[in-house]
Every structure is written in C-alpha cells, then in structure tokens.
Design a protein around this motif. Sequence first.
Motif, PDB file in Angstrom:
ATOM      1  N   PHE A  15     -13.551  -8.880  99.621  1.00 51.07           N
ATOM      2  CA  PHE A  15     -14.681  -8.560  98.758  1.00 51.07           C
ATOM      3  C   PHE A  15     -14.239  -8.302  97.319  1.00 51.07           C
ATOM      4  O   PHE A  15     -14.897  -8.719  96.370  1.00 51.07           O
ATOM      5  N   GLY A  16     -13.116  -7.628  97.138  1.00 54.67           N
ATOM      6  CA  GLY A  16     -12.596  -7.389  95.788  1.00 54.67           C
ATOM      7  C   GLY A  16     -12.324  -8.704  95.067  1.00 54.67           C
ATOM      8  O   GLY A  16     -12.679  -8.871  93.883  1.00 54.67           O
ATOM      9  N   LYS A 131     -24.311  -1.415  96.585  1.00 54.35           N
ATOM     10  CA  LYS A 131     -24.263  -2.080  97.899  1.00 54.35           C
ATOM     11  C   LYS A 131     -25.445  -3.009  98.020  1.00 54.35           C
ATOM     12  O   LYS A 131     -26.516  -2.739  97.475  1.00 54.35           O
ATOM     13  N   GLY A 132     -25.252  -4.067  98.813  1.00 46.55           N
ATOM     14  CA  GLY A 132     -26.378  -4.974  98.988  1.00 46.55           C
ATOM     15  C   GLY A 132     -26.081  -6.039 100.020  1.00 46.55           C
ATOM     16  O   GLY A 132     -25.021  -6.026 100.651  1.00 46.55           O
ATOM     17  N   PRO A 133     -27.036  -6.963 100.180  1.00 42.26           N
ATOM     18  CA  PRO A 133     -26.847  -8.050 101.140  1.00 42.26           C
ATOM     19  C   PRO A 133     -25.918  -9.115 100.566  1.00 42.26           C
ATOM     20  O   PRO A 133     -26.366 -10.129 100.030  1.00 42.26           O
ATOM     21  N   THR A 134     -24.627  -8.886 100.687  1.00 42.90           N
ATOM     22  CA  THR A 134     -23.656  -9.701  99.956  1.00 42.90           C
ATOM     23  C   THR A 134     -22.419  -9.981 100.803  1.00 42.90           C
ATOM     24  O   THR A 134     -21.476  -9.177 100.813  1.00 42.90           O
ATOM     25  N   VAL A 139     -20.518 -14.628  97.740  1.00 36.56           N
ATOM     26  CA  VAL A 139     -20.289 -14.162  96.362  1.00 36.56           C
ATOM     27  C   VAL A 139     -19.237 -15.063  95.717  1.00 36.56           C
ATOM     28  O   VAL A 139     -19.398 -15.554  94.597  1.00 36.56           O
ATOM     29  N   LEU A 140     -18.168 -15.324  96.449  1.00 33.01           N
ATOM     30  CA  LEU A 140     -17.092 -16.169  95.920  1.00 33.01           C
ATOM     31  C   LEU A 140     -17.608 -17.572  95.581  1.00 33.01           C
ATOM     32  O   LEU A 140     -17.224 -18.171  94.576  1.00 33.01           O
ATOM     33  N   HIS A 141     -18.481 -18.093  96.431  1.00 35.11           N
ATOM     34  CA  HIS A 141     -18.988 -19.463  96.232  1.00 35.11           C
ATOM     35  C   HIS A 141     -20.072 -19.556  95.174  1.00 35.11           C
ATOM     36  O   HIS A 141     -20.652 -20.616  94.969  1.00 35.11           O
ATOM     37  N   GLY A 142     -20.392 -18.430  94.531  1.00 35.34           N
ATOM     38  CA  GLY A 142     -21.277 -18.500  93.368  1.00 35.34           C
ATOM     39  C   GLY A 142     -22.755 -18.447  93.679  1.00 35.34           C
ATOM     40  O   GLY A 142     -23.583 -18.752  92.805  1.00 35.34           O
ATOM     41  N   LEU A 238     -33.389  -2.674 103.691  1.00 37.44           N
ATOM     42  CA  LEU A 238     -33.783  -3.793 104.559  1.00 37.44           C
ATOM     43  C   LEU A 238     -32.967  -5.050 104.279  1.00 37.44           C
ATOM     44  O   LEU A 238     -32.667  -5.825 105.181  1.00 37.44           O
ATOM     45  N   GLY A 239     -32.595  -5.251 103.003  1.00 33.28           N
ATOM     46  CA  GLY A 239     -31.836  -6.452 102.641  1.00 33.28           C
ATOM     47  C   GLY A 239     -30.506  -6.502 103.370  1.00 33.28           C
ATOM     48  O   GLY A 239     -30.193  -7.470 104.083  1.00 33.28           O
ATOM     49  N   ASP A 240     -29.726  -5.447 103.224  1.00 30.88           N
ATOM     50  CA  ASP A 240     -28.382  -5.465 103.806  1.00 30.88           C
ATOM     51  C   ASP A 240     -28.427  -5.341 105.329  1.00 30.88           C
ATOM     52  O   ASP A 240     -27.593  -5.910 106.034  1.00 30.88           O
TER      53      ASP A 240
END
Length: 322
Positions: A15-16, A131-134, A139-142, A238-240
């Motif tokens: 994630f970092g 924090k979130g639905p991630t 994230v890496l793929h843009g 709810l998202g995450d």
Amino acid sequence: MPYHNTIVIAGAGVFGTAMAERLSWNTNNTVILWSIEKDVVEDINRNHRNTKYFPTHFLNTSIRATSDKQIFRSADCILLVIPSKVIISFTEEIKEYTKEDCLVINLAKGMSDDGAFITEQIPFPRTASMKGPTFAIEVLHGLPSSFTFGGKREDYDRFKKEVLKDTGLYLDYTDDIRSVELMSILKNMYAIAIGLVSGRFNSPNVDFLIYTKAVGEMRHFLSLFGCSTETIFCYCGLGDLGLTSLNDLSRNRTLGLLMGKGFSIDNSGSSATVIEGSRTVKLMGELTRERHVEEEFPLVQALYRMMYEQEDLNDYMRAVFN
Ligand SMILES: NC(=O)C1=CN([C@@H]2O[C@H](COP(=O)(O)OP(=O)(O)OC[C@H]3O[C@@H](n4cnc5c(N)ncnc54)[C@H](OP(=O)(O)O)[C@@H]3O)[C@@H](O)[C@H]2O)C=CC1
Ligand SMILES: O=C(CO)COP(=O)(O)O
C-alpha cells in the motif's frame, strides 16, 4: 506560486508503494519511501521497481527510497503505512527527527494490539486518519480511488488542495477521527464474517443477509465507542466494508472464504501476509463480553468462538442465521 510538499511514506509494502506512485503524479510533491527492507530500497532507487511486492510494475522515476530515519527531518507530511501494531513505537522514535508542524496521517488500520486508537497515541500535534475502499493494486494502476479524511478541517482542505492535486484520489471528510479508525478495523472483521458464508454458500442472498447484519453491528460499535454514526455513510464506512467483504482481492475475505470451505486457520500472527481482521475478532470478541453487550454483536461472538474457542463451521452457521 505552486505549493511544494515533501511527503515521506513510512512503509514500502504494497500500500505504501501504491500511494507513493499516485502522490508522485502531482509534480509539486517530493515523494520519498522509507522502509526497513534494504533490498526494497535498493530496488526502488536503482531499478525504479519494487519487485518484492509488484513484480511486473515500474514506478515513477521521481520516487526515491531510504532506510535512514533521518529522512523524517525533511517531511512536511508523513503517511504511516506500516503494520498497525508497530506504529505507536515507530512514531515515538521518529518524533525527535521531525518538524513540529508536520502532518502525520495514519493509513494503516486504526487500533493497536491493546485496543488503543492509533491516532490518539501518536505523539504529534497534527494527526489525521485516511481510510477508504482502496485496494493497493488498483491505486497503483491509476484507477480513481477514494478515502475518508478524518482530522482537522484546515488539514483536510490543504491536503486535498496541495497534495492530492492531479492524483485521481478523492476525499470525503469528518472531524470524528476515532470513527474513521474504528471503521477501518471493523470492516476487516466483517469481511471475514461475510467471506465465511460466501465460502460455504456462494450466494448473493446469503452474502447480503450477513452484510446487512454487519452494517447494523458496525453502527452499534460506533455508538459503543462514542462516535458519530454518520461515518457509516462515508467512504471508510459502507464503501470500504463493501469493497473488502465482497471482493476476492481482500486478504480478510479470502481468510473467511477458506474457513467457509473448511480449511483450518493459523491465529498465531506468524503469517507472512497482513490479515488484521483476526486480531480485531479477538479484541472485539473480548471487549463486547467485558462490557456485557455480546448479545448485540452475534456475528462478532460467532467469529470469536470459531476462531478462538474451537467451535466449528456448523456452530458458526447456526449462530449467524439465528
Ligand atoms: N494492501 C491494501 O490494499 C491496503 C492496505 N492498507 C493498510 O496498510 C497497512 C500496511 O499494509 P500493506 O502495505 O498491505 O502491508 P505489507 O506487508 O505489504 O507492508 C508493510 C510494510 O511494513 C514493513 N514493516 C513490518 N514491520 C515493520 C516495523 N517494525 N517497522 C517498520 N516497517 C515494518 C514491512 O516489512 P516486512 O515485509 O519486512 O515485514 C512492509 O514493508 C495495513 O494496516 C493495511 O491494512 C490499507 C488499505 C489498502
Ligand atoms: O484494507 C483494504 C482495503 O481497504 C485491503 O483489505 P485486505 O487487508 O483484506 O486485503
């Protein structure tokens, strides 16, 4: 005049690294990854890759990495993306190197092993939780991705305007930091709970039956911890929960799926993969008993008995369909 911020990301795991890539899209950010893993640091600096976590991906060449903690001296903003159980001791250690007005944002799950809220223990005056639905890989793929920023309003405004500009990362906001920290640990636990029934039944009807019960229990938890129940409607709520509990990219859901298919599990914490939901089951299972509110949390109690008191899969199913 463009703003300029030096962002030091503590933790060059999945994630970092993904966050470093996205923040580097804003050319006004200087992005530096700090890691204890010397091979990872060398790989990033020499090859612009983090092969250990993303074997096929090249990173933005502007991203630099280091294992030297003195780097925190230069930080305007620190993102914490190391395992949550080590964050408090880590921040106590770097405090002496760091500018007093540095904004310290916790992206890891929000509770330490002893049940303390991490942002309440970090020894810096400007802290926030994001924090979130991630999923890291997306994230890496843009792909456009979202977080809830829990913190002071002026920190949210500046971070959004200066740091997240041009990154395709979106925020909603609450000043109730504790609720953001709480949501992030609860949704992992409920991802295991929902994974268990998905593994057993593979049925949308059943998934959403348990999903709805999970949302109800999350709302009870927010009240139990004196938090705003409105946070459930934010990205971190709810998202995450939806992202983590209903997608097989999730490690926590995957653990539930395997348990639902009858595989036995290792709760010792020695696993190479971060599955933070099992720690939360232990914490919340015990806490709800200590506070004599276990009847309001049947999913948590069923999970606790299965994971820590040797009840079996059929006992779990009987308890959650009650
Ligand atoms: N993966 C995801 O999609 C998302 C993850 N998160 C959260 O981010 C946090 C980090 O997760 P993730 O990146 O997936 O995990 P990883 O295991 O990929 O990365 C964690 C990094 O921290 C390092 N680390 C371990 N112990 C220490 C220590 N004592 N001091 C400093 N660094 C240490 C690890 O090194 P080593 O490998 O040598 O142990 C590794 O480089 C978790 O709380 C997770 O829930 C949040 C949203 C999404
Ligand atoms: O936290 C995550 C997404 O927000 C990742 O979930 P897992 O840790 O279950 O993979």
